[in-house]
Enzyme design. Sequence first.
Site, mmCIF file in Angstrom:
data_model
loop_
_atom_site.group_PDB
_atom_site.id
_atom_site.type_symbol
_atom_site.label_atom_id
_atom_site.label_comp_id
_atom_site.label_asym_id
_atom_site.label_seq_id
_atom_site.Cartn_x
_atom_site.Cartn_y
_atom_site.Cartn_z
ATOM 1 C CD GLU A 150 -3.075 -1.019 2.192
ATOM 2 O OE1 GLU A 150 -2.847 -0.323 3.196
ATOM 3 O OE2 GLU A 150 -4.126 -1.647 2.034
ATOM 4 C CD GLU A 307 -3.855 -5.882 2.861
ATOM 5 O OE1 GLU A 307 -4.606 -5.206 3.591
ATOM 6 O OE2 GLU A 307 -2.653 -5.635 2.720
HETATM 7 C C1 GAL Z 1 -4.030 -2.608 5.058
HETATM 8 C C2 GAL Z 1 -2.594 -3.061 5.162
HETATM 9 C C3 GAL Z 1 -2.424 -4.276 6.030
HETATM 10 C C4 GAL Z 1 -3.262 -4.141 7.267
HETATM 11 C C5 GAL Z 1 -4.701 -3.950 6.884
HETATM 12 C C6 GAL Z 1 -5.639 -3.848 8.067
HETATM 13 O O1 GAL Z 1 -4.060 -1.214 4.929
HETATM 14 O O2 GAL Z 1 -2.043 -3.302 3.906
HETATM 15 O O3 GAL Z 1 -1.075 -4.415 6.354
HETATM 16 O O4 GAL Z 1 -2.797 -3.049 7.991
HETATM 17 O O5 GAL Z 1 -4.826 -2.766 6.159
HETATM 18 O O6 GAL Z 1 -6.969 -3.658 7.636
#
Ligand code: GAL
Length: 663
Positions: A150, A307
């Site tokens: 990110e 994710e």
């Molecule tokens: C994203 C990030 C992850 C974790 C996740 C939590 O922004 O890439 O490492 O922090 O959010 O929701």
Amino acid sequence: MRRWQGNGIYFGGDYNPEQWPEETWSEDIELMRRAGVNLVSVGIFSWALLEPAPGRFEFGWLDRVLDLLHDGGIQVDLATATASPPPWLARAHPEMLPRQADGTILWPGGRQAYCPSSPVFRERSLELVRAVAGRYAEHPAVVMWHVSNELGCHNAHCFCDVSADAFRRWLRERYGDLDRLNDAWGTAFWSQHYGDWAEINPPRTVTAFANPTQQLDYLRFSSDELRAQLRAEREVLKTLVRQPVTTNFMIGMGVKHMDYQSWADDVDLVSNDHYLTAADPQAHLGLSLAADHTRGVAGGDPWLLMEHSTSAVQWQPRNVAKLPGQLRRNSLAHVARGADGVLFFQWRASRAGAEKFHSALVPHAGPDTKVFREVCQLGADLKALAEVRGSRVDADVAILFDWEAWWGVELDSHPSADIRYDDRLNALYRALWRAGVTADIVHPSADLSGYRLVLVPTLYLVRDADADALRRFVEAGGTAAVTYFSGIVDPDDHIRLGGYPGAFRNLLGVRTEEFFPLREGERVRLDDGSTADVWTEWLHADDAEVLTSYTDGPLPGVPALTRRPVGAGAAWYVGTRLDEQATDRLVARLLDEAGVRPAAQAPTGVEVVRRRDGERSWLFVINHTDEEVRLPAHGDELLTGTRCAGELTLPAGEVAVVREDRT
Ligand code: GAL
Ligand code: ZN
């Protein structure tokens, strides 16, 4: 077509074994196998453990993790591990810490504490990439590389002296000479004329409104600086590895600062992170929009959901958990909209650290839980859907989206603070969603020829060539609808003179002489019985048919909605912020005129999307209502392995994927 061909539907998530004793690792693998996990992202935040002191690398633990995963048949998306620098680096080089506009230093102790323009960070991070890639290029578990994480999530903007220098270099590159910059920035105003490049700074905290073009260029520069990190890491990888390279974008979560459209060609596959907005009771519509936008950035190709969450996150004010069945609906909605993989943050819920209350595939309570059972179910579902991999999503509608227009429209000193870039985007998108119609969200320079309807929400800043392309689309028979405060400025943020909405005035056949923004909470009525708020304008429909006018407010009798037949198509203008019912009616008329039909005739609240591959097609049906629904479908339902001969019955909250009979 992109360079990526997946391998089944990917399923898994971020795996952070370094947070756990090694005894846990074999149980992890066993549970992954039970759940059907086939891909995990490893090493994302491991820099401080992989290089505990400058130039001293410790790969032993990662060797063991990768070998264990490989033995367990689980593939790896290996991180370059540069996401967050180790404390020793900031201690040795405090000048690499980011600074806010007022000079405040952002210290280590969170994550991503680095200035994107820092040469020290660049050099040390690339050294790490070389070390990791050199060591694992041939590891049989590794199928993909994950650059950083990110990029820009927390450090998109730095105002330090190093960044100031980098900004000047970027400006020289863009403008060549100072005259051109002075002209673009309109520095004849407020005694801002620059006589030397060294006089120019990033838009640090100032007395009055900072120069808008300076702000806009600084946003462009900042996105480019982060992109340069992606490109630099990718370049190193390309000399050492042969697997595809990606980095996780954050499209569709209100993340404004990275122009992902311009980054799309720097990755072999587009991957995205998405989390529901817990405060939004209709958050699944936001999910669909994010997925459709990710696909748009990917040029329509399959993409990877890098994710999302099995249940609650920990970073919103109230972290609402997912109800039974919601995990499945959410995940499969992404697949419906073109994801060829469904990964989560993270495998095992942390016991320590700022994310310990974030859900995971394996919760604190262990595998005997609703979450882990649903995870296993999803693993089975995705296996049953392997055949959809590589197929594309049907869409007859495009919505134009441009990060630069977003940056421009939300600058300060504008007519109304109530204009937000994503407001009409969401309104129009949600009206389409309720009508069962899928849209691609694409850049204004995208090829529009395959669409029947193009929606243009709040495209404040637009290039001539893109406005021209919209005209040609309409002339060739397309239907377009443009909403207020579009076409106002050119890429220098200079007003397009002669009346609003400048760039689209001729196409739409209207001319606005003055804006009449409304007071907070003020509503106006229209002569079709609907209402509107936020915005009105003194519009002349010189060469367009008036469909609706105001009956009260500052402009009774003035047109609010117009339509102009152009060539074989028509161009509509929406001069006010219509309420939800009026937006639904407008979208229904546009769909009707453009001849666009939903993927299937389904009751409202049922999501229907079609993926297609040559002659084969799959109808995804997601029942977000609390009632059983029926809809027409012919084919084999893949999740239950049953036959649909003409009708599909889908209980409340359930999902079906029908491989449609060829007709
Ligand atoms: C994203 C990030 C992850 C974790 C996740 C939590 O922004 O890439 O490492 O922090 O959010 O929701
Ligand atoms: Zn900086």
